[in-house]
Design an enzyme around this catalytic site. Structure first.
Site, short mmCIF file in Angstrom:
data_model
loop_
_atom_site.label_atom_id
_atom_site.label_comp_id
_atom_site.label_asym_id
_atom_site.label_seq_id
_atom_site.Cartn_x
_atom_site.Cartn_y
_atom_site.Cartn_z
N SER A 53 53.13 -24.79 4.70
CA SER A 53 53.73 -23.87 3.75
C SER A 53 55.09 -23.40 4.23
CB SER A 53 52.80 -22.65 3.57
OG SER A 53 53.44 -21.61 2.88
N TYR A 89 47.37 -15.70 6.72
CA TYR A 89 47.60 -16.98 6.05
C TYR A 89 48.80 -17.70 6.68
CZ TYR A 89 49.17 -20.14 2.29
OH TYR A 89 49.60 -21.22 1.56
#
Length: 292
Positions: free
Chosen positions: A182, A195
């Site tokens: 990400s 995360y």
């Protein structure tokens, strides 16, 4: 499948979902799954791909694109049965086989059984896409309790270890592993501390495993894709309606991306076009420069 996307060219109306990782059928506008202009050319003929989180979002788009390019597909998903059934329908519409397996990737024994099922029914695994993930925004670090921390790490990075360890013995020279990291791995995120930390681990896992397999001279390539703000079920199931309405508008391109705009990066890395590429990350993020 692709209707309504053009009605919201830069974003989506305010909406929320209460269940992670979310249901694609409940999203509006519907995410664009595959570009109508993409004509398959047999880049993955004879291949079998296993995609975790393949029921929706980036995973679904990748599954359908792989099928259009000639691959049979197996998907592992958590509990979104309707979404998984729709992915299976779309893959089969492309003339390929699709095996759907409901399995929490954090369960190591269950993952082993799932991989055995793929081998038994589809015969092999040439491409592994580690894509399953969850995120739970919190305003403050102290709001991240141990249960959330463990769940996020168990799904996002432990699950990646579980699947990869189970699949590797079945892979041969020329096969490919592609991990979904990400933009948060490079920029961080003030509401997604746990995360983003797992995504940093995934980036390092990708680089380390690629080096390990090169030293073993097994000829298996390992790369990653680092999406930015992409319109997937994880978004309305993670953020409140007000945040969803603004989603992606702070990118240099001024809009969120569609799964159909990310999946081609996975196709490139899975195909022989990327035969001289390993240990690398492709950034599909609307123009943010991260130099990673």
């Amino acid at each position: 499948m692709n209707n309504m996307v053009s009605d919201y060219p830069k974003g989506a109306p305010a909406q929320e979902q209460t269940h992670q990782p979310g249901d694609q059928d409940a999203m509006y506008p519907a995410p664009e799954i595959i570009k109508a202009s993409h004509k398959g050319s047999g880049k993955l003929d004879g291949k079998v791909a296993l995609i975790s989180g393949g029921d929706s979002g980036i995973g679904r788009s990748t599954a359908v694109l792989f099928a259009r390019e000639g691959a049979d597909v197996a998907i592992i998903y958590l509990d979104e049965n309707d979404d998984a059934a729709q992915t299976k329908k779309l893959v089969e519409h492309e003339g390929r086989r699709c095996l759907t397996i409901q399995q929490d990737v954090g369960d190591n024994d269950g993952v082993k059984k799932a991989v055995e099922q793929v081998i038994q029914q589809l015969g092999k695994i040439n491409i592994l896409v580690n894509n399953a993930g969850v995120q739970y925004p919190q305003e403050d670090l102290t709001d991240i309790d141990n249960e959330q921390l463990e769940r996020t790490f168990k799904t996002n990075i432990f699950g990646m270890f579980n699947i990869t360890r189970a699949v590797l013995p079945h892979m041969q020279e020329g096969d490919s592993i592609i991990n979904t990291t990400s933009i948060t791995s490079y920029q961080g995120h003030d509401q997604l501390i746990d995360y983003a930390s797992t995504k940093g681990a995934i980036t390092t896992f990708t680089r380390s495993l690629s080096t390990n397999l090169m030293k073993q001279q097994r000829g298996i390539r390992v790369n990653g894709v680092a999406p930015g703000p992409i319109w997937t079920p994880l978004i309305p199931s993670s953020f409140d309606a007000e945040q969803v309405a603004k989603f992606g508008k702070d990118t240099p391109m001024g809009r969120m991306g569609q799964p159909s705009e990310v999946a081609p990066a996975y196709l490139f890395l899975a195909s022989d076009d990327a035969s001289y590429i390993t240990g690398q990350i492709i950034h599909v993020n609307g123009g943010s420069i991260v130099n990673g």
